[in-house]
Design a protein around this motif. Structure first.
Motif, PDB file in Angstrom:
ATOM      1  N   ASN A 114      -4.266 -45.355 -75.121  1.00  0.00           N
ATOM      2  CA  ASN A 114      -3.607 -44.976 -76.376  1.00  0.00           C
ATOM      3  C   ASN A 114      -2.494 -43.963 -76.144  1.00  0.00           C
ATOM      4  O   ASN A 114      -1.442 -44.014 -76.784  1.00  0.00           O
ATOM      5  CB  ASN A 114      -4.635 -44.385 -77.353  1.00  0.00           C
ATOM      6  CG  ASN A 114      -5.526 -45.442 -77.966  1.00  0.00           C
ATOM      7  OD1 ASN A 114      -5.129 -46.591 -78.103  1.00  0.00           O
ATOM      8  ND2 ASN A 114      -6.743 -45.070 -78.318  1.00  0.00           N
ATOM      9  N   THR A 115      -2.728 -43.030 -75.205  1.00  0.00           N
ATOM     10  CA  THR A 115      -1.730 -41.992 -74.927  1.00  0.00           C
ATOM     11  C   THR A 115      -0.523 -42.561 -74.183  1.00  0.00           C
ATOM     12  O   THR A 115       0.627 -42.263 -74.523  1.00  0.00           O
ATOM     13  CB  THR A 115      -2.361 -40.855 -74.097  1.00  0.00           C
ATOM     14  OG1 THR A 115      -3.467 -40.297 -74.823  1.00  0.00           O
ATOM     15  CG2 THR A 115      -1.345 -39.758 -73.809  1.00  0.00           C
ATOM     16  N   LEU A 116      -0.784 -43.381 -73.171  1.00  0.00           N
ATOM     17  CA  LEU A 116       0.302 -43.883 -72.323  1.00  0.00           C
ATOM     18  C   LEU A 116       1.067 -45.042 -72.956  1.00  0.00           C
ATOM     19  O   LEU A 116       2.292 -45.129 -72.835  1.00  0.00           O
ATOM     20  CB  LEU A 116      -0.271 -44.331 -70.967  1.00  0.00           C
ATOM     21  CG  LEU A 116      -0.802 -43.228 -70.054  1.00  0.00           C
ATOM     22  CD1 LEU A 116      -1.503 -43.831 -68.851  1.00  0.00           C
ATOM     23  CD2 LEU A 116       0.333 -42.306 -69.597  1.00  0.00           C
ATOM     24  N   TYR A 117       0.342 -45.941 -73.631  1.00  0.00           N
ATOM     25  CA  TYR A 117       0.962 -47.183 -74.099  1.00  0.00           C
ATOM     26  C   TYR A 117       1.064 -47.283 -75.627  1.00  0.00           C
ATOM     27  O   TYR A 117       1.662 -48.232 -76.135  1.00  0.00           O
ATOM     28  CB  TYR A 117       0.179 -48.390 -73.576  1.00  0.00           C
ATOM     29  CG  TYR A 117       0.095 -48.442 -72.077  1.00  0.00           C
ATOM     30  CD1 TYR A 117       1.166 -48.903 -71.312  1.00  0.00           C
ATOM     31  CD2 TYR A 117      -1.048 -48.017 -71.407  1.00  0.00           C
ATOM     32  CE1 TYR A 117       1.093 -48.959 -69.933  1.00  0.00           C
ATOM     33  CE2 TYR A 117      -1.135 -48.060 -70.018  1.00  0.00           C
ATOM     34  CZ  TYR A 117      -0.052 -48.529 -69.285  1.00  0.00           C
ATOM     35  OH  TYR A 117      -0.129 -48.578 -67.912  1.00  0.00           O
ATOM     36  N   GLY A 118       0.467 -46.332 -76.332  1.00  0.00           N
ATOM     37  CA  GLY A 118       0.523 -46.356 -77.785  1.00  0.00           C
ATOM     38  C   GLY A 118      -0.725 -46.971 -78.401  1.00  0.00           C
ATOM     39  O   GLY A 118      -1.406 -47.795 -77.784  1.00  0.00           O
ATOM     40  N   ILE A 119      -1.018 -46.572 -79.641  1.00  0.00           N
ATOM     41  CA  ILE A 119      -2.230 -47.030 -80.329  1.00  0.00           C
ATOM     42  C   ILE A 119      -2.200 -48.539 -80.568  1.00  0.00           C
ATOM     43  O   ILE A 119      -3.231 -49.212 -80.521  1.00  0.00           O
ATOM     44  CB  ILE A 119      -2.404 -46.268 -81.654  1.00  0.00           C
ATOM     45  CG1 ILE A 119      -2.679 -44.781 -81.359  1.00  0.00           C
ATOM     46  CG2 ILE A 119      -3.534 -46.850 -82.486  1.00  0.00           C
ATOM     47  CD1 ILE A 119      -2.748 -43.907 -82.583  1.00  0.00           C
ATOM     48  N   LYS A 120      -0.999 -49.077 -80.810  1.00  0.00           N
ATOM     49  CA  LYS A 120      -0.901 -50.518 -81.054  1.00  0.00           C
ATOM     50  C   LYS A 120      -1.400 -51.304 -79.844  1.00  0.00           C
ATOM     51  O   LYS A 120      -2.137 -52.281 -79.984  1.00  0.00           O
ATOM     52  CB  LYS A 120       0.547 -50.889 -81.365  1.00  0.00           C
ATOM     53  CG  LYS A 120       0.731 -52.337 -81.790  1.00  0.00           C
ATOM     54  CD  LYS A 120       2.171 -52.617 -82.207  1.00  0.00           C
ATOM     55  CE  LYS A 120       2.334 -54.069 -82.650  1.00  0.00           C
ATOM     56  NZ  LYS A 120       3.732 -54.365 -83.052  1.00  0.00           N
ATOM     57  N   ASN A 121      -0.991 -50.875 -78.656  1.00  0.00           N
ATOM     58  CA  ASN A 121      -1.480 -51.536 -77.434  1.00  0.00           C
ATOM     59  C   ASN A 121      -2.962 -51.251 -77.207  1.00  0.00           C
ATOM     60  O   ASN A 121      -3.687 -52.089 -76.667  1.00  0.00           O
ATOM     61  CB  ASN A 121      -0.672 -51.086 -76.227  1.00  0.00           C
ATOM     62  CG  ASN A 121       0.659 -51.791 -76.134  1.00  0.00           C
ATOM     63  OD1 ASN A 121       0.739 -53.011 -76.256  1.00  0.00           O
ATOM     64  ND2 ASN A 121       1.730 -51.039 -75.934  1.00  0.00           N
TER      65      ASN A 121
END
Length: 463
Positions: A114-121
């Motif tokens: 979630n931190t590196l790639y975003g919550i959507k990913n």
């Protein structure tokens, strides 16, 4: 495989029928009663109104099915069951079936994703893993079973029968997950398995899953499995009757002098059953007995631990240290036993951000002669932050470094922490030294305090 989407449609349909059919039946009864009693005098408008009323009532039922209630049994991201519905379903299964197995599957690095790639990913990974689990089980011939998303990256699966039937299957799933990547996002999977031979209480089963998962990740420690209901009773009985087994081990300085002792506490249950800290602490925390337990241990140590070394190190919950009741009673006990000095050893995973308050509490205790030690330096980020920010006396390195090989491989890390601690006037401490090579290396690295079987055995009694 139970398809949650299908189950939800069935659930909505049944609930809507339960809510809408009584109204529909009442309308029909009213219309038929009117027809039977007044059919000779009814006007055309009645038939039009009756038809409209029937149409509206049918529409109302369908409205209930799709929009008329807020009950949700599937998770919007993973399309698996919600925690609430899964627990409700599993409780019914356990009640009606003798043998049930629960499997926990976790995405360990979901927060990092979630931190590196975003919550959507992160949501995309959750959905993919849920589908991947269900597809894997389907290929293994396991269908019509519930799976639910209970929190974060954690899924729980319910199966019939005891866990022996599924242990190999779970191990193969872990192996298949070693190279699991979703759009070049590396996914780390872990889990655990338990069954109703442990307990018939779903809450205990869920807790046991997470405890087993942590043990699998962090330690090879094995303990006797005690029924959770029995364990709670044993712990409560031992605390109420102050049935403690207090042991101690000498801690040496670099000049081979004993400077203080560390105390270890076990509980003695009925029939002299010994309960180890890793077993009883989870019960104490769950029942909210941490403060009472720490005060009882402190009082017993001050009463009974009377060696020529009058400093005793004892593990205390950080939450107890910040509790007003604990502080007040501790100050009374220290005044009652002025010739005995204690060192509180603190181990905290989550950083406590009110540092000024924390330092104020520590200062008030240090004015009474209490020493403060922070445990697991070099393994927990919180320990490093506390070394940097708290007015402490001692830091203890994590037991990961307690052998010559690890100590040698990580010498630069230990040296760096040593320099930092000594510049702040803080002593360093290493435990579990079990051979001469580790002892010699620890002395060479200028670690201030050393403890372990190589230096002295743990004493069975503290008095």
């Amino acid at each position: 495989m139970i398809l949650p989407q299908t189950k939800e449609r069935e659930y909505r349909f049944k609930l809507a029928l339960r809510m809408g059919l009584p109204i529909f039946a009442l309308i029909l009864a009213l219309i038929f009663h009117t027809l039977i009693t007044n059919y000779t005098t009814l006007q055309t408008s009645f038939y039009i109104e009756a038809i409209l009323l029937l149409v509206v009532s049918i529409y109302f039922i369908f409205f209930l099915i799709y929009r008329g209630f807020d009950v949700k049994i599937t998770d919007s991201v993973t399309k698996t069951f919600t925690r609430e519905y899964l627990y409700q379903y599993l409780q019914k299964e356990i009640k009606h079936k003798k043998d049930c197995t629960l499997i926990l599957i976790s995405i360990d690095n979901l927060n990092d994703i979630n931190t590196l790639y975003g919550i959507k990913n992160g949501d995309k990974v959750l959905k993919y893993v849920a589908d991947w689990i269900m597809e894997y089980l389907k290929k293994e011939g396991i269908e019509n079973i519930p799976i639910g998303h209970i929190k974060g990256g954690d899924f729980i699966i319910g199966l019939e029968g005891f866990k022996d039937k599924y242990s190999t299957l779970l191990e193969l799933l872990y192996l298949k997950s070693n190279n699991l990547n979703i759009d070049d996002i590396e996914v780390k999977i872990s889990g655990a398995i338990t069954d109703t031979s442990y307990s018939k209480d779903l809450n205990y089963l869920i807790e046991n899953l997470f405890e087993l998962q942590n043990k699998n990740k962090n330690t090879k420690y094995e303990e006797e499995i005690i029924n959770p209901n029995e364990l709670e009773l044993l712990v409560i009985d031992a605390i109420e009757n102050k049935n403690l087994l207090i042991m101690s081990q000498e801690v040496y300085n670099n000049a081979n002098d004993v400077v203080f002792r560390e105390c270890y506490v076990k509980l003695k249950g009925k029939n002299n059953k010994i309960i180890h800290p890793k077993t009883y602490l989870k019960v104490i925390n769950k029942l909210g007995l941490g403060v009472s337990f720490d005060l009882m241990v402190l009082e017993e140590i001050l009463k009974n631990c009377i060696y020529k070394e009058n400093i005793y190190a004892v593990n205390i919950l950080p939450t107890s240290l910040r509790n007003d009741k604990f502080l007040a009673k501790t100050k009374e006990l220290l005044k009652e036993y002025p010739h005995t000095q204690v060192m509180f050893v603190l181990n905290e995973m989550q950083y406590y951000s009110y540092i000024s308050r924390y330092n104020s509490i520590i200062k008030s205790l240090k004015n009474l002669g209490v020493l403060i030690a922070i445990d697991r330096l070099g393994a927990i980020h919180t320990s490093f932050l506390y070394l940097r920010e708290l007015d402490i006396d001692v830091v203890r390195f994590d037991t990961y470094y307690s052998n010559s090989e690890k100590l040698s491989q990580n010498r630069s890390i230990i040296d760096g922490f040593n320099v930092m601690a000594h510049e702040k006037g803080v002593k360093t401490w290493i435990k579990n030294i079990e051979d001469e090579a580790t002892y010699i290396l620890a002395k060479e690295m200028n670690i201030d305090y050393m403890e372990g079987k190589y230096l002295s055995e743990i004493q069975n009694n503290a008095n």
